[in-house]
Design an enzyme around this catalytic site. Structure first.
Site, PDB file in Angstrom:
ATOM      1  N   GLU A  73       0.832  -1.206   0.000  1.00 33.43           N
ATOM      2  CA  GLU A  73       0.000   0.000   0.000  1.00 33.43           C
ATOM      3  C   GLU A  73       0.870   1.262   0.000  1.00 33.43           C
ATOM      4  OE1 GLU A  73      -2.468  -3.125   2.261  1.00 33.43           O
ATOM      5  OE2 GLU A  73      -0.356  -2.635   1.902  1.00 33.43           O
ATOM      6  N   LEU A 193      -4.783  21.748  10.702  1.00 30.61           N
ATOM      7  CA  LEU A 193      -4.808  21.728  12.167  1.00 30.61           C
ATOM      8  C   LEU A 193      -3.387  21.631  12.728  1.00 30.61           C
ATOM      9  CD1 LEU A 193      -7.866  19.367  12.799  1.00 30.61           C
ATOM     10  CD2 LEU A 193      -7.774  21.833  13.193  1.00 30.61           C
ATOM     11  N   ARG A 201      -1.855  28.223  17.801  1.00 35.34           N
ATOM     12  CA  ARG A 201      -3.297  28.436  17.885  1.00 35.34           C
ATOM     13  C   ARG A 201      -3.832  27.776  19.149  1.00 35.34           C
ATOM     14  NH1 ARG A 201      -8.238  28.547  14.723  1.00 35.34           N
ATOM     15  NH2 ARG A 201      -9.875  28.528  16.315  1.00 35.34           N
ATOM     16  N   ARG A 210      -7.218  34.539  18.048  1.00 33.28           N
ATOM     17  CA  ARG A 210      -6.368  33.420  17.630  1.00 33.28           C
ATOM     18  C   ARG A 210      -5.189  33.938  16.824  1.00 33.28           C
ATOM     19  NH1 ARG A 210     -11.653  32.225  14.284  1.00 33.28           N
ATOM     20  NH2 ARG A 210     -12.280  33.574  15.961  1.00 33.28           N
ATOM     21  N   ASP A 213      -6.114  31.116  12.023  1.00 34.31           N
ATOM     22  CA  ASP A 213      -7.306  30.304  11.777  1.00 34.31           C
ATOM     23  C   ASP A 213      -7.266  29.883  10.318  1.00 34.31           C
ATOM     24  OD1 ASP A 213      -9.742  29.075  12.163  1.00 34.31           O
ATOM     25  OD2 ASP A 213     -10.901  30.861  11.687  1.00 34.31           O
ATOM     26  N   ASP A 215      -9.298  27.564   7.484  1.00 32.60           N
ATOM     27  CA  ASP A 215     -10.535  26.852   7.171  1.00 32.60           C
ATOM     28  C   ASP A 215     -10.555  26.441   5.699  1.00 32.60           C
ATOM     29  OD1 ASP A 215     -11.923  27.008   9.684  1.00 32.60           O
ATOM     30  OD2 ASP A 215     -12.259  29.136   9.293  1.00 32.60           O
TER      31      ASP A 215
END
Length: 271
Positions: A73, A193, A201, A210, A213, A215
């Site tokens: 794999e 993250l 953070r 913060r 950030d 997203d």
């Protein structure tokens, strides 16, 4: 999308969990399915508009033999990533990897796996309101650009915006980047993250201050209600600090749920 197939390339390699497999080696058989646009090569006879399959086979062999892996794999995934990184003309690849002499106590013809990787387009929103805000955004962009499976293709200017949700905090600096990536949404979210943690953070107050950030706003035209990542971002159409920089780099991007262009969503909240 046009296809190119390379079938049953036989190689002798040293992949496997057992020490004997790594020491003695064994035969592997590789097949490839490539997604690419072949019409320009077909019409012009220009090989640079296609993939030289002889050259590709040589590169695949070199890459396959470069390291020894416990799992086939891992070997197949590494090949898929290598092919997409090496040939920008290829939009997607399936790697079929057979292990004819699998060391199991059963009679079987072969063991085969398939790994598929594709190029995806995603938009990442960035924000900061602690410390040197522009530096925080630039540091995050640099960390994103360092990833081997990500190319930043567009970057908005930064804008200063008022806080949203929790108001008792400093102004934000916001921006958006467009990326091309072979990472799946969950992999991309894990990476963002990780970068947030590296840039200190802390999640103390919902929508609170913060350092950074990050997203995922949109990922292709994917709609997902997965607990880990909801796509498109569920509140992007309500936030001017998202839509304004996004409109700068992708005004005609279509929201797959609302069926509206970014510039239209921006006009609606600015009325």
């Amino acid at each position: 999308m046009d296809k190119m197939y390379i079938k049953d390339l036989e190689l002798f390699g040293y992949h496997g969990v057992f020490e004997e497999e790594k020491r003695l080696g064994q035969k592997f058989i590789i097949s490839l399915e490539l997604d690419l646009d072949l019409k320009f090569a077909a019409r012009t006879g220009d090989l640079t508009k296609s993939v030289h399959y002889g050259e590709l086979c040589e590169k695949v062999e070199n890459e396959f033999l470069k390291e020894s892996y416990d799992l086939i794999e891992t070997a197949a995934l590494n090949l898929a990533d290598f092919i997409l990184n090496e040939y920008k003309i290829i939009n997607g690849v399936k790697v079929f990897l057979k292990k004819p002499w699998a060391p199991v106590k059963k009679h079987l013809d072969t063991v085969e796996i398939m790994i598929e990787r594709k190029r995806h387009k995603a938009y990442i929103g960035l924000g900061s309101n602690i410390g040197n805000k522009e530096k925080n955004l630039n540091d995050a962009i640099h960390k994103i650009s360092e990833q081997k499976n990500i190319i930043i293709t567009k970057k908005s200017t930064f804008i200063v915006t008022e806080p949203w949700g929790y108001l008792d905090q400093e102004e934000f600096v916001n921006g958006v980047v467009e990326i091309e990536t072979t990472l799946e949404p969950e992999e991309l979210m894990d990476l963002l993250l990780k970068i947030e943690l590296e840039l200190k953070r802390e999640r103390l107050i919902k929508w609170g201050p913060r350092t950074i950030d990050l997203d995922i706003l949109m990922y292709d035209d994917l709609i997902s209600n997965d607990e880990k990542i909801i796509l498109p971002h569920p509140r992007m159409h309500e936030r001017e600090f998202v839509l304004k920089p996004l409109n700068e780099i992708a005004p005609y991007l279509l929201h797959p749920i609302l069926n509206k262009r970014v510039f239209t969503l921006l006009e609606e909240i600015q009325k």
